[in-house]
Design an enzyme around this catalytic site. Sequence first.
Site, PDB file in Angstrom:
ATOM      1  N   THR A  78       1.475   0.324   4.480  1.00  0.00           N
ATOM      2  CA  THR A  78       2.077   0.970   3.545  1.00  0.00           C
ATOM      3  C   THR A  78       1.381   2.445   3.375  1.00  0.00           C
ATOM      4  OG1 THR A  78       0.092  -0.182   2.029  1.00  0.00           O
ATOM      5  CG2 THR A  78       2.313  -1.313   2.669  1.00  0.00           C
ATOM      6  N   THR A 108      -0.302   4.428   0.879  1.00  0.00           N
ATOM      7  CA  THR A 108      -1.699   4.839   0.681  1.00  0.00           C
ATOM      8  C   THR A 108      -2.610   4.137   1.726  1.00  0.00           C
ATOM      9  OG1 THR A 108      -1.065   4.945  -1.688  1.00  0.00           O
ATOM     10  CG2 THR A 108      -3.237   4.714  -1.147  1.00  0.00           C
ATOM     11  N   CYS A 109      -2.399   3.003   2.044  1.00  0.00           N
ATOM     12  CA  CYS A 109      -3.217   2.472   2.994  1.00  0.00           C
ATOM     13  C   CYS A 109      -3.262   3.244   4.507  1.00  0.00           C
ATOM     14  CB  CYS A 109      -2.665   0.846   3.464  1.00  0.00           C
ATOM     15  SG  CYS A 109      -2.443  -0.022   1.704  1.00  0.00           S
ATOM     16  N   SER A 110      -2.053   3.698   4.729  1.00  0.00           N
ATOM     17  CA  SER A 110      -2.004   4.106   6.246  1.00  0.00           C
ATOM     18  C   SER A 110      -2.143   5.707   6.155  1.00  0.00           C
ATOM     19  CB  SER A 110      -0.775   3.820   6.962  1.00  0.00           C
ATOM     20  OG  SER A 110      -0.231   2.475   7.177  1.00  0.00           O
ATOM     21  N   LEU A 121      -7.273   3.705   5.170  1.00  0.00           N
ATOM     22  CA  LEU A 121      -7.615   3.509   6.553  1.00  0.00           C
ATOM     23  C   LEU A 121      -8.185   5.002   7.385  1.00  0.00           C
ATOM     24  CD1 LEU A 121      -8.281   1.766   9.026  1.00  0.00           C
ATOM     25  CD2 LEU A 121      -5.643   2.165   9.605  1.00  0.00           C
TER      26      LEU A 121
END
Length: 161
Positions: A46, A48-50, A54
């Site tokens: 997703t 924001t996550c990627s 992270l």
Amino acid sequence: MTIAIGDALPSATFKEKTADGPVETTTDALFKGKRVVLFAVPGAFTPTCSLNHLPGYLENRDTILGKGVDDIAVIAVNDWHVMGAWAQSSGGLGKIHFLADWNAAFTKALGLDADLSGGGLGIRSKRYSMLVEDGVVKSLNVEENPGQATVSSAATMIEQL
């Protein structure tokens, strides 16, 4: 009830992709007798996550480990195939643990589950980071908005270490 600073992590089993295929990993194996940074994302791949969450941990891995941390792990309510593909595509494979909480059992036991069905994601994890020492939560940073990665960022964690 949501987990709090001073609480012990609940027992759980995760799946993780390794060079030898999927392996099961327990909370005891990951946290017992160790100082570990654990952060959670609503979903692998997703935005924001990627693009934000992270990468901060991968870029600051050596700094975090240099502050007396034994290991770093990311967890998401995804299956191990997805987490393994995310580890591979992000360049994080072998650098940090990519833990699959496929049925949200651990996430629900922490009280950090979120219903993101409105966005098409279903039951997922809230975005958070925590420092765990010998299975006990020493710091906990939960985001109010799943689209933000500020209080749970690597930079915040480094300040807390």
